[in-house]
Design an enzyme around this catalytic site. Structure first.
Site, PDB file in Angstrom:
ATOM      1  N   HIS A   1       0.811  -1.221   0.000  1.00 51.26           N
ATOM      2  CA  HIS A   1       0.000   0.000   0.000  1.00 51.26           C
ATOM      3  C   HIS A   1       0.843   1.270   0.000  1.00 51.26           C
ATOM      4  O   HIS A   1       0.351   2.338  -0.333  1.00 51.26           O
ATOM      5  CB  HIS A   1      -0.943   0.017   1.211  1.00 51.26           C
ATOM      6  CG  HIS A   1      -2.109  -0.888   1.066  1.00 51.26           C
ATOM      7  ND1 HIS A   1      -3.263  -0.516   0.429  1.00 51.26           N
ATOM      8  CD2 HIS A   1      -2.297  -2.170   1.461  1.00 51.26           C
ATOM      9  CE1 HIS A   1      -4.118  -1.521   0.453  1.00 51.26           C
ATOM     10  NE2 HIS A   1      -3.556  -2.544   1.067  1.00 51.26           N
TER      11      HIS A   1
ATOM     12  N   ASP B   1      -1.920   2.347  -4.690  1.00 45.20           N
ATOM     13  CA  ASP B   1      -3.213   2.588  -4.069  1.00 45.20           C
ATOM     14  C   ASP B   1      -4.125   1.380  -4.297  1.00 45.20           C
ATOM     15  O   ASP B   1      -4.119   0.777  -5.362  1.00 45.20           O
ATOM     16  CB  ASP B   1      -3.836   3.856  -4.679  1.00 45.20           C
ATOM     17  CG  ASP B   1      -5.168   4.191  -4.053  1.00 45.20           C
ATOM     18  OD1 ASP B   1      -5.196   4.451  -2.836  1.00 45.20           O
ATOM     19  OD2 ASP B   1      -6.178   4.157  -4.775  1.00 45.20           O
TER      20      ASP B   1
END
Length: 65
Positions: free
Chosen positions: A35, A39
């Site tokens: 992450h 995204d």
């Protein structure tokens, strides 16, 4: 590691097609990613695009090799 995907082996599964249960080839797709690098929405769209290609052999064959 930015992202990693895995495709399980293809096997016959009971799927509902036009309201009927039919045996169809199916496989499980999974995607893991960092992450901090990617995204979640972008990763989800990439997986959705991959599924669309796999479901349409003509589009898959049209990809450059």
């Amino acid at each position: 590691m930015a992202k990693k995907s895995k495709i399980a082996r293809n096997e016959q599964r009971a799927l509902v097609v036009d309201g009927r249960v039919e045996a169809r080839p199916a496989c499980t797709l999974s995607l893991t990613f960092d992450h901090r690098v990617l995204d979640g929405a972008d990763a989800g769209r990439a997986l959705t695009d991959l599924v669309a290609l796999l479901e349409d052999p003509a589009r898959l064959r049209a990809l450059p090799r």
